[in-house]
Motif scaffolding. Sequence first.
Motif, PDB file in Angstrom:
ATOM      1  N   LEU A 185      92.638  92.245 112.735  1.00 43.59           N
ATOM      2  CA  LEU A 185      93.416  93.461 112.988  1.00 43.59           C
ATOM      3  C   LEU A 185      92.882  94.201 114.214  1.00 43.59           C
ATOM      4  CD1 LEU A 185      95.453  95.709 111.970  1.00 43.59           C
ATOM      5  CD2 LEU A 185      93.469  96.695 110.808  1.00 43.59           C
ATOM      6  N   VAL A 186      91.566  94.325 114.278  1.00 47.18           N
ATOM      7  CA  VAL A 186      90.957  95.071 115.388  1.00 47.18           C
ATOM      8  C   VAL A 186      91.277  94.386 116.714  1.00 47.18           C
ATOM      9  CG1 VAL A 186      88.720  95.674 116.409  1.00 47.18           C
ATOM     10  CG2 VAL A 186      89.203  96.203 114.001  1.00 47.18           C
ATOM     11  N   ARG A 187      91.325  93.068 116.718  1.00 48.83           N
ATOM     12  CA  ARG A 187      91.645  92.371 117.965  1.00 48.83           C
ATOM     13  C   ARG A 187      93.101  92.596 118.370  1.00 48.83           C
ATOM     14  NH1 ARG A 187      88.679  86.664 117.744  1.00 48.83           N
ATOM     15  NH2 ARG A 187      89.927  86.367 119.640  1.00 48.83           N
ATOM     16  N   ALA A 233      84.767  99.786 106.741  1.00 50.41           N
ATOM     17  CA  ALA A 233      84.952  98.426 107.268  1.00 50.41           C
ATOM     18  C   ALA A 233      85.692  98.454 108.601  1.00 50.41           C
ATOM     19  CB  ALA A 233      85.723  97.577 106.249  1.00 50.41           C
ATOM     20  N   PHE A 234      86.696  99.308 108.730  1.00 46.53           N
ATOM     21  CA  PHE A 234      87.426  99.417 110.003  1.00 46.53           C
ATOM     22  C   PHE A 234      86.477  99.874 111.112  1.00 46.53           C
ATOM     23  CE2 PHE A 234      91.561 100.566 107.520  1.00 46.53           C
ATOM     24  CZ  PHE A 234      91.816  99.230 107.290  1.00 46.53           C
ATOM     25  N   SER A 235      85.691 100.889 110.800  1.00 46.80           N
ATOM     26  CA  SER A 235      84.785 101.443 111.811  1.00 46.80           C
ATOM     27  C   SER A 235      83.781 100.376 112.255  1.00 46.80           C
ATOM     28  CB  SER A 235      84.076 102.668 111.233  1.00 46.80           C
ATOM     29  OG  SER A 235      83.133 103.178 112.155  1.00 46.80           O
ATOM     30  N   ARG A 236      83.204  99.695 111.277  1.00 42.87           N
ATOM     31  CA  ARG A 236      82.219  98.647 111.578  1.00 42.87           C
ATOM     32  C   ARG A 236      82.843  97.571 112.469  1.00 42.87           C
ATOM     33  NH1 ARG A 236      80.595  98.307 106.422  1.00 42.87           N
ATOM     34  NH2 ARG A 236      81.880  96.471 105.999  1.00 42.87           N
ATOM     35  N   ALA A 237      84.060  97.172 112.139  1.00 36.07           N
ATOM     36  CA  ALA A 237      84.717  96.096 112.902  1.00 36.07           C
ATOM     37  C   ALA A 237      85.006  96.544 114.334  1.00 36.07           C
ATOM     38  CB  ALA A 237      85.995  95.675 112.195  1.00 36.07           C
ATOM     39  N   VAL A 238      85.401  97.794 114.519  1.00 36.34           N
ATOM     40  CA  VAL A 238      85.650  98.276 115.887  1.00 36.34           C
ATOM     41  C   VAL A 238      84.347  98.288 116.680  1.00 36.34           C
ATOM     42  CG1 VAL A 238      86.364 100.250 117.287  1.00 36.34           C
ATOM     43  CG2 VAL A 238      87.705  99.617 115.263  1.00 36.34           C
ATOM     44  N   LEU A 239      83.289  98.772 116.051  1.00 38.77           N
ATOM     45  CA  LEU A 239      82.002  98.833 116.762  1.00 38.77           C
ATOM     46  C   LEU A 239      81.495  97.433 117.109  1.00 38.77           C
ATOM     47  CD1 LEU A 239      80.166 101.767 114.938  1.00 38.77           C
ATOM     48  CD2 LEU A 239      81.687 101.822 116.930  1.00 38.77           C
ATOM     49  N   GLU A 240      81.667  96.483 116.173  1.00 40.23           N
ATOM     50  CA  GLU A 240      81.274  95.090 116.450  1.00 40.23           C
ATOM     51  C   GLU A 240      82.063  94.526 117.623  1.00 40.23           C
ATOM     52  OE1 GLU A 240      81.567  92.533 113.014  1.00 40.23           O
ATOM     53  OE2 GLU A 240      80.012  93.663 111.935  1.00 40.23           O
ATOM     54  N   ARG A 241      83.360  94.825 117.637  1.00 41.86           N
ATOM     55  CA  ARG A 241      84.194  94.296 118.715  1.00 41.86           C
ATOM     56  C   ARG A 241      83.863  94.972 120.040  1.00 41.86           C
ATOM     57  NH1 ARG A 241      86.388  89.622 120.127  1.00 41.86           N
ATOM     58  NH2 ARG A 241      88.069  89.935 121.620  1.00 41.86           N
ATOM     59  N   ARG A 242      83.579  96.267 119.984  1.00 45.36           N
ATOM     60  CA  ARG A 242      83.144  96.952 121.213  1.00 45.36           C
ATOM     61  C   ARG A 242      81.884  96.307 121.757  1.00 45.36           C
ATOM     62  NH1 ARG A 242      83.330 103.499 120.001  1.00 45.36           N
ATOM     63  NH2 ARG A 242      85.605 103.790 120.072  1.00 45.36           N
ATOM     64  N   LEU A 273      90.843 102.326 116.790  1.00 44.38           N
ATOM     65  CA  LEU A 273      91.887 101.973 115.833  1.00 44.38           C
ATOM     66  C   LEU A 273      92.439 103.237 115.197  1.00 44.38           C
ATOM     67  CD1 LEU A 273      93.284  99.517 114.398  1.00 44.38           C
ATOM     68  CD2 LEU A 273      91.519  99.721 112.627  1.00 44.38           C
ATOM     69  N   ASP A 274      93.750 103.367 115.213  1.00 40.57           N
ATOM     70  CA  ASP A 274      94.416 104.481 114.537  1.00 40.57           C
ATOM     71  C   ASP A 274      94.504 104.181 113.039  1.00 40.57           C
ATOM     72  OD1 ASP A 274      94.759 105.753 116.916  1.00 40.57           O
ATOM     73  OD2 ASP A 274      96.958 105.695 116.912  1.00 40.57           O
ATOM     74  N   GLY A 333      84.898 104.944 116.349  1.00 39.31           N
ATOM     75  CA  GLY A 333      85.846 103.851 116.610  1.00 39.31           C
ATOM     76  C   GLY A 333      87.194 104.070 115.972  1.00 39.31           C
ATOM     77  N   LEU A 334      87.329 105.095 115.135  1.00 40.41           N
ATOM     78  CA  LEU A 334      88.607 105.337 114.457  1.00 40.41           C
ATOM     79  C   LEU A 334      89.185 106.682 114.900  1.00 40.41           C
ATOM     80  CD1 LEU A 334      87.751 104.274 110.772  1.00 40.41           C
ATOM     81  CD2 LEU A 334      88.323 102.827 112.756  1.00 40.41           C
TER      82      LEU A 334
END
Lengths: 400, 400
Positions: free
Chosen positions: B125-127, B146-155, B165-166, B198-199
């Motif tokens: 989703l983050v991608r 989980a959303f926040s973690r995934a955005v930070l990992e992708r960053r 991510l909205d 990240g959110l």
Amino acid sequence: MSTAQPSRNEGAAAGPRAWEPGYDIPARLGDPVAAIATPALIVDLDAFERNLDRMRSRAADLGVALRAHAKMHKSADVARLQTTRGGAVGICCQKVSEADALMRAGITDVLVSNQVVGEARVARLVRLAERGRVAVCADHPDQVAAFSRAVLERRAATGSSGLTLDVLVEMDCGSGRCGTGSVAESVALARAIDASPGLRFAGLQSYHGRAQHISEPAERRAALAAALALTAATRDAIRAEGLACDRVTGAGTGSFEIEGAAGVHTEIQAGSYAFMDADYARVRTDDGSAPGGFEHALFVLATVVSVPARGRAVCDAGLKAVAADSGLPLVHGRSGITATGLSDEHCNLSDPDAQLTLGAQIHLVPGHCDPTCNLHDWYVGVRHGRVECLWPITARGKVF
Amino acid sequence: MSTAQPSRNEGAAAGPRAWEPGYDIPARLGDPVAAIATPALIVDLDAFERNLDRMRSRAADLGVALRAHAKMHKSADVARLQTTRGGAVGICCQKVSEADALMRAGITDVLVSNQVVGEARVARLVRLAERGRVAVCADHPDQVAAFSRAVLERRAATGSSGLTLDVLVEMDCGSGRCGTGSVAESVALARAIDASPGLRFAGLQSYHGRAQHISEPAERRAALAAALALTAATRDAIRAEGLACDRVTGAGTGSFEIEGAAGVHTEIQAGSYAFMDADYARVRTDDGSAPGGFEHALFVLATVVSVPARGRAVCDAGLKAVAADSGLPLVHGRSGITATGLSDEHCNLSDPDAQLTLGAQIHLVPGHCDPTCNLHDWYVGVRHGRVECLWPITARGKVF
């Protein structure tokens, strides 16, 4: 977040991983079940193989041929295992496009156990008969004429004078769907097939779809007794015309023990036995067990995506992942948890003991396997907790 | 044989023809309807365009944005027409794989109006948020984390520090499926989103799926009045925390007139309006008409394959061609003919006046368009009796 998925650096295989953008194959070989993208169609390979072995043995004991119905699974891989390990003489299909897809994938002996109508569709069927052993049903003289015309046209176009299509008379033995409505009609149709250039009269189809799903043994036996008597009378009347009627095909997972023992059918068309579903598991035999002792080998693997309140959970398998025409799916191996509703992308679950947490995987047993399999693109074959094989659902969506 | 199909030498277009072996596209451009391989999903393009125009106009009159729900049709072509001619600001999807497929086909603004759970699914989703404007719902703090973690990992992986991510709070406004269970929970979740790196807190989703299908206007209005009051209270409580809550999204074809007029929602998520189905056609407005004046634009074209007795016919569209979860399909434009049952590959028809002959084509209106569209690979767009376009069902089977 609580999740049953392994970290993204685990996994036994190379190449893209399930869940990668643009990659819609639910797993890789060697993946643990926890890594499978959900909802996915899971085959428990041990249970599936035991079902194949059970049916091979039962058909042999009953002295009938098994012609496995591929409309259930639509997979060339499953069909091949049914005709090798499973002892089937060939497969049934319901659609010409389904037969075409499976024959392209190597299947060579197909009965299209259905009515095939329309000039272009009949022409396509006739071309399949060039690639293997193909038979089809008829319940109307106009169809017989169309089949004959199409074979002759194809003979003329290709110069292949030997091309012949096997045609069976489909009789209505009580289901009230397709099929001839009387012994006299069946006899007349058999004679018409026999008299038509390019066709060979190949026997009788007597399939009581409705009786398959009558759960009480006495009631099921009564429905089938009338059907079997009519089938035997029809076969005998055709024979009295001097026509060979060596093949009587029909029966399914819910009824084959009764038809197989009656000595009228020579061939049984069971399909669901390989995977089983919740509806067939409700059909009882005299000792109260499920028919044939078949086990659930097919599951929709789902993930809990919401636990909105204690006692309730929602998973990610809705109407687009599990068919609802024969009731809600059963939750497998988790005592006390039940499905309470299906919407397009969700299944609501009652979980009174609050066993389910966000990200938990559950196994659902579909109410009806045939339309459930047709929703998916892949079977994920699992053994000892790992993905052993991925089988494409070869004829998914082949409805023509 | 009596058949409505043209001879195999007719047709306006070049290339392989519907029904050719191995060719499973139901028609060619320019073909007459009679040449379409059945069962096929037909879009009446005139009716579809009128539905787009009607909804554009109604949304403008109500002063709400239209975010068309693509879970219904799963087609990039339909989505593009909804966002151009149809005036939609973007689309909704229910699945990450569905959003992925449609974004790959050029769609750029997607709300995943659902819960997304599981590390790998969230990473996917983050991608997507790198490729367009993407928002998602949450109903649990673990998901927000989980959303926040995934955005930070992708960053960290890409060096793109601007990736955001909205995230919207999904509240349960009465459907009893996903969603927060109280105003306090919604407020706490909105604060958690706002506080997560990240959110971006992007508003409130309040979608009353069940109310869409309440056919009586008074009963539907009562269900929605409670939902709207709770939604307004939730929005106000979030604002009282100093958070902007400018976007309230929800509503559907059966209810958008009520929600749109109430002034709480800023965005409506209607999907079925574009095609309509038999179930939504049973939903009444105060003057007794169907909601929005939308017309049936979607049909399953079927062929009669058996006429076993006077008064009965059987066509070739069964459970694998038309979904049965919301009742049997309606027979369109043929007075007196009704569907009486669906099995895997057949629909039984009552035809008391014996209008149907072998090979006749009929148009069925599906009970429920969403799961019906998901069964097919192609929309066949028809105007003035000819095939004008073929649209692939881009995200068919994308259930992950």
